[in-house]
Design an enzyme around this catalytic site. Structure first.
Site, PDB file in Angstrom:
ATOM      1  N   SER A 139       4.011  13.841  -0.032  1.00  0.00           N
ATOM      2  CA  SER A 139       4.108  12.744  -1.009  1.00  0.00           C
ATOM      3  C   SER A 139       4.741  13.292  -2.288  1.00  0.00           C
ATOM      4  O   SER A 139       4.640  14.503  -2.564  1.00  0.00           O
ATOM      5  CB  SER A 139       2.700  12.245  -1.320  1.00  0.00           C
ATOM      6  OG  SER A 139       2.713  11.370  -2.440  1.00  0.00           O
ATOM      7  N   TYR A 152      -6.736  13.340  -2.263  1.00  0.00           N
ATOM      8  CA  TYR A 152      -5.451  13.039  -1.609  1.00  0.00           C
ATOM      9  C   TYR A 152      -4.352  13.940  -2.176  1.00  0.00           C
ATOM     10  O   TYR A 152      -3.606  14.579  -1.427  1.00  0.00           O
ATOM     11  CB  TYR A 152      -5.115  11.559  -1.843  1.00  0.00           C
ATOM     12  CG  TYR A 152      -3.766  11.126  -1.314  1.00  0.00           C
ATOM     13  CD1 TYR A 152      -3.617  10.744   0.022  1.00  0.00           C
ATOM     14  CD2 TYR A 152      -2.635  11.092  -2.130  1.00  0.00           C
ATOM     15  CE1 TYR A 152      -2.383  10.342   0.518  1.00  0.00           C
ATOM     16  CE2 TYR A 152      -1.402  10.690  -1.646  1.00  0.00           C
ATOM     17  CZ  TYR A 152      -1.281  10.312  -0.326  1.00  0.00           C
ATOM     18  OH  TYR A 152      -0.056   9.914   0.164  1.00  0.00           O
TER      19      TYR A 152
HETATM   20  N1  LIG Z   1       2.684   4.351   1.236  1.00  0.00           N
HETATM   21  C1  LIG Z   1       2.973   5.218   0.267  1.00  0.00           C
HETATM   22  O1  LIG Z   1       3.245   4.836  -0.902  1.00  0.00           O
HETATM   23  C2  LIG Z   1       3.031   6.685   0.561  1.00  0.00           C
HETATM   24  C3  LIG Z   1       3.572   7.527  -0.415  1.00  0.00           C
HETATM   25  C4  LIG Z   1       3.623   8.891  -0.177  1.00  0.00           C
HETATM   26  C5  LIG Z   1       3.154   9.404   1.024  1.00  0.00           C
HETATM   27  N2  LIG Z   1       2.634   8.574   1.956  1.00  0.00           N
HETATM   28  C6  LIG Z   1       2.152   9.180   3.202  1.00  0.00           C
HETATM   29  O2  LIG Z   1       2.791   8.574   4.308  1.00  0.00           O
HETATM   30  C7  LIG Z   1       1.922   8.600   5.444  1.00  0.00           C
HETATM   31  C8  LIG Z   1       1.816   7.198   6.011  1.00  0.00           C
HETATM   32  O3  LIG Z   1       1.266   6.345   5.029  1.00  0.00           O
HETATM   33  P1  LIG Z   1       1.391   4.753   5.084  1.00  0.00           P
HETATM   34  O4  LIG Z   1       1.591   4.286   3.707  1.00  0.00           O
HETATM   35  O5  LIG Z   1       2.336   4.364   6.147  1.00  0.00           O
HETATM   36  O6  LIG Z   1      -0.108   4.370   5.505  1.00  0.00           O
HETATM   37  P2  LIG Z   1      -0.693   3.244   6.480  1.00  0.00           P
HETATM   38  O7  LIG Z   1       0.199   2.066   6.540  1.00  0.00           O
HETATM   39  O8  LIG Z   1      -2.102   3.078   6.042  1.00  0.00           O
HETATM   40  O9  LIG Z   1      -0.632   3.937   7.901  1.00  0.00           O
HETATM   41  C9  LIG Z   1      -1.421   5.050   8.180  1.00  0.00           C
HETATM   42  C10 LIG Z   1      -1.316   5.329   9.658  1.00  0.00           C
HETATM   43  O10 LIG Z   1      -2.120   6.475   9.920  1.00  0.00           O
HETATM   44  C11 LIG Z   1      -3.057   6.153  10.948  1.00  0.00           C
HETATM   45  N3  LIG Z   1      -4.244   6.975  10.750  1.00  0.00           N
HETATM   46  C12 LIG Z   1      -5.055   7.048   9.670  1.00  0.00           C
HETATM   47  N4  LIG Z   1      -6.042   7.914   9.880  1.00  0.00           N
HETATM   48  C13 LIG Z   1      -5.849   8.422  11.121  1.00  0.00           C
HETATM   49  C14 LIG Z   1      -6.541   9.347  11.930  1.00  0.00           C
HETATM   50  N5  LIG Z   1      -7.676   9.939  11.507  1.00  0.00           N
HETATM   51  N6  LIG Z   1      -6.054   9.636  13.164  1.00  0.00           N
HETATM   52  C15 LIG Z   1      -4.926   9.043  13.611  1.00  0.00           C
HETATM   53  N7  LIG Z   1      -4.237   8.144  12.903  1.00  0.00           N
HETATM   54  C16 LIG Z   1      -4.696   7.843  11.674  1.00  0.00           C
HETATM   55  C17 LIG Z   1      -3.276   4.645  10.807  1.00  0.00           C
HETATM   56  O11 LIG Z   1      -3.758   4.018  11.993  1.00  0.00           O
HETATM   57  P3  LIG Z   1      -5.348   3.834  12.262  1.00  0.00           P
HETATM   58  O12 LIG Z   1      -5.938   3.337  10.977  1.00  0.00           O
HETATM   59  O13 LIG Z   1      -5.445   2.896  13.398  1.00  0.00           O
HETATM   60  O14 LIG Z   1      -5.814   5.185  12.611  1.00  0.00           O
HETATM   61  C18 LIG Z   1      -1.851   4.205  10.525  1.00  0.00           C
HETATM   62  O15 LIG Z   1      -1.100   4.146  11.723  1.00  0.00           O
HETATM   63  C19 LIG Z   1       0.601   9.176   4.947  1.00  0.00           C
HETATM   64  O16 LIG Z   1       0.531  10.550   5.237  1.00  0.00           O
HETATM   65  C20 LIG Z   1       0.676   8.967   3.449  1.00  0.00           C
HETATM   66  O17 LIG Z   1      -0.111   9.867   2.749  1.00  0.00           O
HETATM   67  C21 LIG Z   1       2.548   7.232   1.751  1.00  0.00           C
END
Ligand SMILES: NC(=O)c1ccc[n+]([C@@H]2O[C@H](COP(=O)([O-])OP(=O)(O)OC[C@H]3O[C@@H](n4cnc5c(N)ncnc54)[C@H](OP(=O)(O)O)[C@@H]3O)[C@@H](O)[C@H]2O)c1
Length: 259
Positions: A139, A152
């Site tokens: 991130s 986080y």
């Molecule tokens: N969105 C942002 O602004 C942002 C910014 C910087 C970095 N990121 C990073 O990008 C990545 C994806 O984030 P996102 O925004 O796409 O989040 P999201 O929409 O909440 O998706 C998270 C995904 O991870 C899965 N997940 C969560 N815990 C898990 C576990 N214990 N085992 C297996 N799967 C798991 C969820 O499915 P289930 O809940 O069904 O497990 C879902 O498919 C993360 O690493 C996040 O930190 C996001």
């Protein structure tokens, strides 16, 4: 990187960034397999995207990871790319103590220990491939912490450092180590967050096309949009960077009750 010879496993591919990456990559690679905890979410994704393979796995559960690795070895021995994307984002107030320590440990397990565990499992297989790649999704907050999400941000900073060591150690091997540092992206994870001043919510599909282009061009550390600003801010204004990005936090205190 040559994408056409890749078979890819994406953790947390059932929503948000992981799903956008899975859809974009499925047009470029041999096969994309996604995992997540919720079977229902995975089945819904499969119904709309029959080209994706799905497998249930909680990456914070060592037995689940063991099973995932065994299934991949049995059914997809040609797997040669792992994208550690699954993550959770929790708000924790040191004053209000709105979380148990166990919840914080769980966040560390998912965001930091799980990518290390998966790398530990898959790297020996990848070393025997002609060409393989690992991508860690960190991130922009790896560079400057958003203080309302201290655990986080610590996990992402830790994973950033771990990725650099891994890349350095493996630089003369066939396994390339990539890092994607997304900026604020519009996904279920950030649903409750307002668009902070100067940090608009980016589109996950646009991020996916930047990602695919970056992989094609061997861009090992991708810091798109605001993530690059955070990187620069930390580098040149280290002393002020933390207070600068946390200026508006008082308006977001409601988030403490949301995680
Ligand atoms: N969105 C942002 O602004 C942002 C910014 C910087 C970095 N990121 C990073 O990008 C990545 C994806 O984030 P996102 O925004 O796409 O989040 P999201 O929409 O909440 O998706 C998270 C995904 O991870 C899965 N997940 C969560 N815990 C898990 C576990 N214990 N085992 C297996 N799967 C798991 C969820 O499915 P289930 O809940 O069904 O497990 C879902 O498919 C993360 O690493 C996040 O930190 C996001």
């Amino acid at each position: 990187m040559n994408l056409s010879n890749k078979k890819v496993l994406i953790t947390g591919g059932s929503s948000g960034i992981g799903l956008a990456f899975a859809k974009a990559l499925s047009k470029e690679v041999k096969k994309v397999i996604i995992c997540g905890r919720s079977e229902e979410k995975l089945n819904n994704v499969k119904a709309e995207n029959p080209q994706l393979d799905i497998i249930r796995c909680d990456v914070s559960d060592r037995n689940d990871v063991e099973r995932l690795h065994q299934t991949m070895t049995d059914q997809h021995p040609d797997l040669n790319m792992l994208i550690n994307n699954a993550g959770v984002f929790q708000f924790y107030s040191f004053e209000k103590r709105n979380h148990t320590f166990e919840a914080l440990e769980k966040e560390i397990e998912i965001d930091f220990v799980a990518p290390m565990r998966l790398i530990d499992k898959f790297l020996p297989d990848f070393m025997s491939k002609e060409e393989a790649a690992i991508v860690n999704v960190t991130s922009g907050l790896a560079f400057v912490p958003f203080s309302m999400a201290p655990v986080y941000c610590a996990t992402k900073a830790g994973l950033h450092s771990y990725t650099e060591s891994l890349r350095e150690q493996l630089k003369n091997t066939n396994v390339s180590i990539y890092e994607m540092c997304p900026p604020l992206v519009d996904t279920p994870m950030t649903e409750k967050m307002p668009e902070a001043k100067g940090f608009k919510k980016e589109n996950a599909e646009e991020l996916a096309s930047i990602f695919v282009k970056g992989l094609r061009n061997n861009k090992l550390e991708m810091r798109p949009k605001a993530s690059s600003q955070l990187f620069t801010l930390r580098r040149f204004m280290s002393g002020k960077s933390v207070s600068m990005i946390n200026k508006g936090n008082a308006d977001m205190e409601y988030l403490y009750n949301e995680s």
